[in-house]
Design an enzyme around this catalytic site. Structure first.
Site, short mmCIF file in Angstrom:
data_model
loop_
_atom_site.label_atom_id
_atom_site.label_comp_id
_atom_site.label_asym_id
_atom_site.label_seq_id
_atom_site.Cartn_x
_atom_site.Cartn_y
_atom_site.Cartn_z
N GLY A 14 0.84 -1.20 0.00
CA GLY A 14 0.00 0.00 0.00
C GLY A 14 0.87 1.24 0.00
NE ARG A 18 -5.62 5.77 5.03
CZ ARG A 18 -6.26 4.68 5.44
NH1 ARG A 18 -7.22 4.78 6.35
NH2 ARG A 18 -5.94 3.50 4.97
CE1 TYR A 353 33.07 12.43 18.25
CE2 TYR A 353 35.06 13.28 17.19
CZ TYR A 353 33.94 12.44 17.18
OH TYR A 353 33.72 11.62 16.11
CB ALA A 410 46.48 21.03 30.64
C1 UD1 Z 1 -7.92 -2.94 6.08
C2 UD1 Z 1 -9.17 -3.84 5.97
C3 UD1 Z 1 -10.16 -3.45 7.05
C4 UD1 Z 1 -9.52 -3.63 8.40
C5 UD1 Z 1 -8.19 -2.85 8.49
C6 UD1 Z 1 -7.42 -3.28 9.74
C7 UD1 Z 1 -9.51 -4.48 3.64
C8 UD1 Z 1 -10.27 -4.20 2.37
N1 UD1 Z 1 -9.78 -3.69 4.65
O1 UD1 Z 1 -8.33 -1.60 5.84
O2 UD1 Z 1 -11.32 -4.29 6.98
O3 UD1 Z 1 -10.39 -3.21 9.42
O4 UD1 Z 1 -7.34 -3.12 7.36
O5 UD1 Z 1 -6.28 -2.55 9.94
O6 UD1 Z 1 -8.75 -5.42 3.67
N2 UD1 Z 1 -1.93 -3.25 0.94
C9 UD1 Z 1 -1.27 -3.83 -0.11
N3 UD1 Z 1 -1.78 -3.67 -1.38
C10 UD1 Z 1 -2.90 -2.94 -1.62
C11 UD1 Z 1 -3.57 -2.34 -0.53
C12 UD1 Z 1 -3.05 -2.52 0.74
O7 UD1 Z 1 -0.26 -4.51 0.06
O8 UD1 Z 1 -3.27 -2.84 -2.81
C13 UD1 Z 1 -1.37 -3.42 2.29
C14 UD1 Z 1 -0.99 -2.12 2.95
O9 UD1 Z 1 0.38 -1.82 2.76
C15 UD1 Z 1 -1.28 -2.38 4.42
C16 UD1 Z 1 -2.37 -3.43 4.39
O10 UD1 Z 1 -2.36 -3.99 3.11
O11 UD1 Z 1 -0.15 -2.90 5.09
C17 UD1 Z 1 -3.74 -2.84 4.72
O12 UD1 Z 1 -4.07 -1.86 3.76
P1 UD1 Z 1 -4.80 -0.51 4.16
O13 UD1 Z 1 -5.00 0.30 2.93
O14 UD1 Z 1 -4.11 0.12 5.30
O15 UD1 Z 1 -6.23 -1.08 4.61
P2 UD1 Z 1 -7.28 -0.40 5.58
O16 UD1 Z 1 -8.01 0.65 4.84
O17 UD1 Z 1 -6.61 -0.01 6.83
CA CA Z 2 -4.47 -0.01 7.55
#
Ligand code: UD1
Ligand code: CA
Length: 456
Positions: A14, A18, A353, A410
């Site tokens: 991801g 944010r 140092y 010194a």
């Molecule tokens: C996700 C869950 C949500 C849960 C929450 C818990 C889904 C659809 N939603 O939401 O139900 O309550 O986590 O913390 O699963 N990532 C990828 N590839 C992507 C998208 C995300 O590898 O295409 C990874 C991100 O790096 C992250 C994790 O998956 O480590 C979660 O993704 P994030 O976008 O944070 O999901 P949330 O909106 O928090």
């Molecule tokens: Ca998350």
């Protein structure tokens, strides 16, 4: 611990929009270590058959941080379900593997025992295809909601963005970790669509798919603190705070005194011996090992340092990577040590140092001593023998060696080696002119008087 034989997939592709950062989200650190490393460390004691981390295109730093885990690339990131798909090629699911455990790289507070509980739930009664970590956060906000049937089984997961008002009122949320039955539930991942608010492939849809295929889905309700997801800087700070509390508690359980624990910052890898006393406002960065009976005085900043028993450090000391303090060393206020060994009983008590140096046992380093280790191009070493005495305000221009038992006067600038047991004087010679100060003063006072009279 658990009868499951599992492969782990950690989602880390991801973009972490944010966080508003140029760095991938999972590399943001808490307690001195990237978030995704904490997840790997929680998994390790359960001996996964395979660990795959899903990273985005170009996230080489993620690959380095998770080594030796296998990397699968998801490009572009199109949701958590799509990320699991991206990992499938790298998976080898033989008959011995019972579970695929999916974790998120942004839930760094997870503990080993908690992951084990989830795996147990997947091996519970009935034909369980999916076990989901549930939790009740103080503010369910953006978490997915868990919709249960009358028996307490999981019907489906609704993302907050797609939820109806009645579903938003559900307090039980998706913690993000999920155990999937490896042979019948995992393949359902290919049937996930993207007909939702974010046009993403949601991993969470696998729950409804498993039920549709005749399997059960269950929830293991786990401690809310461990499932905190870090999506923005405020959550990053909250996770740091919680982890610090855990580390401080562990340090005290293991026999260290923290006088004001809430002001001491530890790292995940900090190692403290018994009867270590840490005064208020101390920061221990990554890679610090402190042996028994050491006192770290207030406002010291220490990272990458090893401190042997009986040493006293600070107040206001700075130990940088490669600082090695042997037994009973004293490092006092405003002393900085980098890549240096201080032998048994060495004292460097004030304003000094010491960089790229090796200092023999029993040597005293006077106030204001500086090792001049850098000439603008190269770093050079200073070697000082045992039981020697370096007078205050000495500049040691490296490379230079001072022998055992030598005394450096010194104010010296040491540019050449000093033999063992020699007295070395390297400063301008002092000249006293008797009565000269009084004469100068008289002359200036006469001039002042003359000016005054002329003005009247
Ligand atoms: C996700 C869950 C949500 C849960 C929450 C818990 C889904 C659809 N939603 O939401 O139900 O309550 O986590 O913390 O699963 N990532 C990828 N590839 C992507 C998208 C995300 O590898 O295409 C990874 C991100 O790096 C992250 C994790 O998956 O480590 C979660 O993704 P994030 O976008 O944070 O999901 P949330 O909106 O928090
Ligand atoms: Ca998350």
């Amino acid at each position: 611990m658990t009868q499951a034989r599992f492969a782990a997939i950690i989602l880390a592709a991801g973009e972490g929009t944010r966080l508003k950062s140029a760095r991938p989200k999972v590399l943001h650190e808490i307690a001195g270590q990237p978030m995704v490393r904490h997840v790997l460390d929680a998994l390790a004691p359960l001996n996964p058959a395979q660990t795959i981390v899903v990273a985005g295109q170009g996230m080489d730093a993620v690959a380095r941080a998770v080594a030796p885990a296998t990397i699968a690339i998801q490009s572009p990131p199109r949701g958590t379900g799509d990320a699991v798909r991206a990992a499938r090629q790298a998976l080898s699911v033989d008959d011995a593997v019972t579970d695929i455990l999916v974790l998120f790289g942004d839930t760094p507070l997870l503990r080993t025992e908690t992951v084990a509980v989830l795996l147990e739930a997947r091996h519970g009664r009935g034909d369980v295809g999916v076990a989901v970590a549930g939790f009740r956060p103080a503010d369910p906000a953006a978490y997915g909601r868990l919709v249960l049937d009358g028996d307490g089984d999981l019907i489906r997961i609704v993302e907050a963005k797609d939820a109806a008002p009645a579903e938003l009122a559900i307090g039980l949320c998706n913690g993000g970790i999920m155990a999937l039955e490896a042979h019948r539930a995992l393949p359902l991942i290919e049937r996930i669509g993207n007909d939702n608010a974010k046009r993403e492939y949601y991993l969470t849809d696998i729950v409804a798919l498993a039920r549709g295929a005749g399997m059960k889905a269950v929830v293991a309700e786990l401690p809310a603190e461990e499932l905190l997801g870090v999506n923005n800087r405020a959550e990053l700070a909250a996770a740091e705070q919680l982890l610090q509390q855990r580390l401080r508690a562990r340090a005290m359980e293991n026999g260290a005194t923290l006088i004001a624990p809430e002001t001491v910052w530890l790292s995940a890898d900090t190692r403290l011996g018994r009867d270590v006393v840490i005064e208020p406002n101390v920061i221990l960065g990554a890679g610090v090992t402190i042996a028994d009976n050491v006192r770290i005085r207030a406002f010291s900043h220490i990272e990458g340092a090893t401190i042997a028993s009986g040493a006293i450090v600070g107040p206001f000391a700075r130990l940088r990577p490669g600082a090695m303090l042997e037994a009973d060393v004293h490092v006092g206020n405003f002393v900085e040590v980098k890549a240096s060994r201080l032998g048994v009983g060495v004292k460097a008590s004030h304003l000094t140092y010491l960089g790229d140096s090796d200092i023999g046992a029993g040597t005293n380093i006077g106030a204001g001593t500086i090792t001049c280790n850098y000439d603008g191009f190269n770093k050079s070493r200073t070697v000082i023998g045992e039981r020697s005495f370096i007078g205050s305000n000495t500049a040691l221009v490296a490379p230079v060696t001072v022998g055992d038992g030598a005394i450096v006067a010194a104010g010296s600038v040491v540019v050449d080696d000093v033999p063992a047991d020699a007295l070395m004087l390297g400063r301008g010679q002092q000249v006293n002119k008797p009565g000269r100060a009084a004469k100068i003063r008289a002359r200036f006072e006469m001039k002042k008087e003359a000016k005054k009279t002329a003005a009247e």
